[in-house]
Scaffold this motif. Structure first.
Motif, PDB file in Angstrom:
ATOM      1  N   PRO A  49       0.816  -1.226   0.000  1.00 36.90           N
ATOM      2  CA  PRO A  49       0.000   0.000   0.000  1.00 36.90           C
ATOM      3  C   PRO A  49       0.847   1.273   0.000  1.00 36.90           C
ATOM      4  O   PRO A  49       0.509   2.241  -0.687  1.00 36.90           O
ATOM      5  N   LEU A  50       1.933   1.292   0.744  1.00 40.15           N
ATOM      6  CA  LEU A  50       2.772   2.484   0.785  1.00 40.15           C
ATOM      7  C   LEU A  50       3.465   2.714  -0.560  1.00 40.15           C
ATOM      8  O   LEU A  50       3.596   3.863  -1.012  1.00 40.15           O
ATOM      9  N   ILE A  51       3.916   1.640  -1.194  1.00 42.83           N
ATOM     10  CA  ILE A  51       4.560   1.789  -2.507  1.00 42.83           C
ATOM     11  C   ILE A  51       3.570   2.340  -3.523  1.00 42.83           C
ATOM     12  O   ILE A  51       3.896   3.235  -4.336  1.00 42.83           O
ATOM     13  N   ILE A  52       2.347   1.827  -3.520  1.00 42.66           N
ATOM     14  CA  ILE A  52       1.325   2.327  -4.446  1.00 42.66           C
ATOM     15  C   ILE A  52       1.038   3.796  -4.198  1.00 42.66           C
ATOM     16  O   ILE A  52       0.948   4.610  -5.134  1.00 42.66           O
ATOM     17  N   LEU A  53       0.893   4.176  -2.919  1.00 41.37           N
ATOM     18  CA  LEU A  53       0.592   5.571  -2.589  1.00 41.37           C
ATOM     19  C   LEU A  53       1.740   6.493  -2.999  1.00 41.37           C
ATOM     20  O   LEU A  53       1.516   7.584  -3.555  1.00 41.37           O
ATOM     21  N   ILE A  54       2.949   6.072  -2.753  1.00 38.39           N
ATOM     22  CA  ILE A  54       4.105   6.899  -3.123  1.00 38.39           C
ATOM     23  C   ILE A  54       4.229   7.008  -4.643  1.00 38.39           C
ATOM     24  O   ILE A  54       4.549   8.078  -5.191  1.00 38.39           O
ATOM     25  N   THR A  55       3.951   5.914  -5.342  1.00 37.62           N
ATOM     26  CA  THR A  55       4.012   5.942  -6.809  1.00 37.62           C
ATOM     27  C   THR A  55       2.977   6.908  -7.380  1.00 37.62           C
ATOM     28  O   THR A  55       3.275   7.705  -8.286  1.00 37.62           O
ATOM     29  N   ILE A  56       1.738   6.850  -6.879  1.00 34.21           N
ATOM     30  CA  ILE A  56       0.688   7.774  -7.347  1.00 34.21           C
ATOM     31  C   ILE A  56       1.115   9.216  -7.084  1.00 34.21           C
ATOM     32  O   ILE A  56       0.948  10.101  -7.941  1.00 34.21           O
ATOM     33  N   PHE A  57       1.657   9.457  -5.915  1.00 40.64           N
ATOM     34  CA  PHE A  57       2.064  10.819  -5.558  1.00 40.64           C
ATOM     35  C   PHE A  57       3.186  11.292  -6.472  1.00 40.64           C
ATOM     36  O   PHE A  57       3.184  12.434  -6.966  1.00 40.64           O
ATOM     37  N   ALA A  58       4.168  10.422  -6.735  1.00 40.09           N
ATOM     38  CA  ALA A  58       5.309  10.801  -7.567  1.00 40.09           C
ATOM     39  C   ALA A  58       4.876  11.069  -9.006  1.00 40.09           C
ATOM     40  O   ALA A  58       5.321  12.038  -9.650  1.00 40.09           O
ATOM     41  N   VAL A  59       4.008  10.196  -9.565  1.00 40.34           N
ATOM     42  CA  VAL A  59       3.522  10.402 -10.936  1.00 40.34           C
ATOM     43  C   VAL A  59       2.726  11.694 -11.033  1.00 40.34           C
ATOM     44  O   VAL A  59       2.834  12.450 -12.025  1.00 40.34           O
ATOM     45  N   SER A  60       1.916  11.980  -9.987  1.00 39.05           N
ATOM     46  CA  SER A  60       1.113  13.199 -10.002  1.00 39.05           C
ATOM     47  C   SER A  60       2.006  14.437 -10.004  1.00 39.05           C
ATOM     48  O   SER A  60       1.770  15.403 -10.744  1.00 39.05           O
ATOM     49  N   VAL A  61       3.043  14.444  -9.199  1.00 43.67           N
ATOM     50  CA  VAL A  61       3.963  15.581  -9.139  1.00 43.67           C
ATOM     51  C   VAL A  61       4.704  15.739 -10.470  1.00 43.67           C
ATOM     52  O   VAL A  61       4.848  16.848 -11.009  1.00 43.67           O
ATOM     53  N   LEU A  62       5.166  14.606 -11.005  1.00 34.76           N
ATOM     54  CA  LEU A  62       5.888  14.663 -12.269  1.00 34.76           C
ATOM     55  C   LEU A  62       4.990  15.186 -13.393  1.00 34.76           C
ATOM     56  O   LEU A  62       5.420  16.008 -14.227  1.00 34.76           O
TER      57      LEU A  62
END
Length: 601
Positions: A49-62
């Motif tokens: 769950p943490l990896i998924i949340l961090i990935t979504i956040f990183a893609v959104s920022v990028l």
């Protein structure tokens, strides 16, 4: 060895770590590592769950940094990573400060709309996983283990390690709590540990749901703590008690261990590891029955003192010392009682539906096959002509039925019975049994006698050798000076630390016990105290008289009223009080009054 916990314990207790000293030093470290490693392994469930949340956040920022925008003047610009991270932080956390640094274009709004839905899905998945983890039983146990470890490590006063919080552990816990003694509990049943929070103890009692056969759990519970003063193995599983005894003997050979068992074989295996005190309630009941046959007053005194402060003086049972006894139930208790009764020269008849005749023949006892509540079986066993009857099965309903059936045939029988469940207590009380065995209480009383006041245990060991008239006289003295309810039991050691006012008096060689027991307010009145024993250089002076000369380092075991105890404590520490009880002269306590007294003199 793929499991890191197993690998750790192998390295800790493996062949390269055979020296006891090293093991003892590593117990606290192993306990902390085990708790931390368990938490770490369970938290791995949150990795996805943490990896998924961090990935979504990183893609959104990028994406925000790549999607072009326009300034207020219509010029093209791209958001910096800082601005994009800041925007996503308050947007994903539902705070929402608005669009920055400029109003978004349609492309930017389209991207933000997509990221909002993605972050909502990511947060929902992460929060759901977290809630499932919090509700997970293993996770809660790991948190409880960590909390328990912290509480035990913070103990800075002597404490007992009680393994098994059944009826025996509960009785001992309440008794030790009344004395101000701390203790730690391990039990395999979560309901019992949860009950610790409901019991009205004066101090917080750390409790752990764990298998005590695991050395790591004993380490977590404070086996390696220097403040642990004794280990009590009180579970209903003899093998578990043996494992606890073995672990304590190997890792803390200097630590006293008291273990419960009903098997002579297990007792022998326990004695192979050091010198533990093994309490077999069946064996103790048989020994007490033998004492009661020979010396009723001695048995009365022992059971009264073992019951602890507040206990009412039990009636003086008088089992018949001649005649034939009938024992129903030829299990472990039955074998112990048959052996003890025959050692006293009594004839015994055994009633049991499954006992074999060769075993009975070894005991030289008559065997009647059947159930003791059947009239034909009772007639065949000769209950009508017997003098004593023992209902010793492991079923309370059967024992109550046996008692009723036997008394119907012979109302004059002396009846001894075994009570297995605490809830059956009122029923056995109504039956008015002459001698009742409650195994949990027998163990609790004996352990309490050994640990509450060590001198009391030494005194109880000497009592059977003093004779029944001596015991009867002591019971009369105690009830006359105190009451029929056992008052305070305590010991004092005549040293400078515990009795500073007596130092010079003891050195003079004429310090008599009778003077010490005078009331410091009115010396003509004797305190309501009975001196049960004086221990001097491993020599026991039983019930010394008032002319006994005291010596430095004597240890006194006393029984009396709390008010008398407080008065005696005053004599031990106040010089003026000692001078008054010895000489009758009032000596001023303060320097000013002593100076004025000399000037007036």
């Amino acid at each position: 060895m793929g499991n890191p916990l197993l690998s750790f314990w192998w390295r800790l207790f493996g062949q390269d770590e055979q020296r006891t000293g090293r093991l003892r030093r590593r117990i606290p470290m192993a306990s902390a590592v085990q708790a931390s490693a368990t938490i770490f392994l369970i938290l791995r469930r949150m990795r996805v769950p943490l990896i998924i949340l961090i990935t979504i956040f990183a893609v959104s920022v990028l994406g925000l940094t790549l999607v072009p925008g326009r300034t207020a003047e219509g010029l093209a610009y791209r958001m910096s990573f800082f601005d994009a991270f800041y925007f996503m932080s308050y947007t994903a956390s539902t705070i929402g400060f608005g669009e920055l640094p400029y109003t978004f274009t349609d492309a930017q709004r389209l991207w933000v709309t997509a990221t909002i839905y993605l972050t909502v899905i990511g947060w929902a998945y992460a929060i759901g996983s977290l809630l499932a983890l919090v509700q997970d039983r293993a996770f809660r146990q790991a948190l409880a283990l960590q909390h328990f470890t912290r509480k035990v490590s913070r103990l800075r006063e002597p404490f007992l390690l009680i393994v098994g919080y059944g009826r025996t552990g509960e009785l001992l816990g309440r008794s030790f709590d009344a004395l101000g003694r701390r203790f730690v509990v391990i039990d395999s049943e979560s309901e019992r540990i949860d009950g610790l929070d409901l019991d009205p103890y004066h101090a917080d009692v750390p409790g752990l749901v764990a298998d005590a056969r695991d050395p790591g759990h004993l380490g977590v519970a404070g086996l390696g703590n220097p403040h642990c003063e004794a280990v009590l193995a009180l579970t209903n599983d003899d093998e578990a008690n043996l494992a606890v005894t073995m672990t304590a003997a190997l890792l803390r050979p200097d630590l006293p261990v008291i273990a419960r068992t009903v098997s002579t074989l297990i007792a022998e295996r326990m004695h192979a590891f050091g010198t533990p005190t093994v309490v077999n309630p069946f064996d103790r009941f048989g020994d007490h029955l033998r004492i009661a046959l020979r010396a009723p007053a001695t048995y009365q005194l022992i059971t009264w003192l073992e019951s602890g402060p507040g206990a009412e003086l039990p009636p003086r049972a008088r089992p018949p010392a001649e005649g034939r006894w009938v024992v129903c139930g030829y299990g472990r208790l039955g074998r112990e009682i048959v052996e003890d009764l025959q050692a006293e020269g009594l004839d015994v008849t055994i009633i049991d539906p499954v006992a074999d005749r060769p075993a009975a023949a070894e005991e030289e006892a008559t065997l009647v096959s059947g159930h003791g509540f059947e009239p034909a079986v009772l007639e065949g066993a000769g209950v009508a002509e017997a003098v004593g009857f023992v209902a010793g099965t492991d079923n309370d309903t059967s024992n109550l039925s046996l008692i009723a059936a036997a008394r119907r045939v012979n109302p004059a029988l002396f009846v001894a019975a075994r009570q297995n469940r605490p809830s059956s207590g009122p029923l056995f009380a109504v039956m008015d049994v002459d001698s009742l065995l409650v195994p949990t209480e027998v163990v609790a009383h004996e352990v309490f006698a050994q640990l509450s006041t060590p001198l009391l245990w030494r005194f109880l060991k000497e009592v059977p050798h003093r004779g029944d008239p001596w015991a009867a006289e002591l019971v009369d003295r105690m009830t006359e000076l105190c009451s029929r309810h056992l008052e305070s039991l305590w010991k004092i050691r005549l040293t400078h630390d515990e009795a500073p006012a007596l130092t010079t008096w003891l050195a003079g060689g004429d310090a008599r016990l009778g003077d010490l027991l005078r009331d410091p307010d009115v010396r003509e009145v004797r305190l309501d105290v009975v001196v049960l024993m004086i221990l001097r250089d491993d020599e026991c002076l039983m019930t010394p008289d008032d002319d006994t000369v005291l010596a430095t380092r004597d240890e006194l075991l006393l029984a009396g009223r709390p008010a008398a105890r407080r008065a005696l404590d005053t004599t031990l520490v106040v010089d003026g009080a000692l001078q008054y009880v010895v000489t009758g002269r009032h000596v001023p306590a303060s320097w000013i009054w002593r100076r004025l007294s000399r000037e007036q003199g």
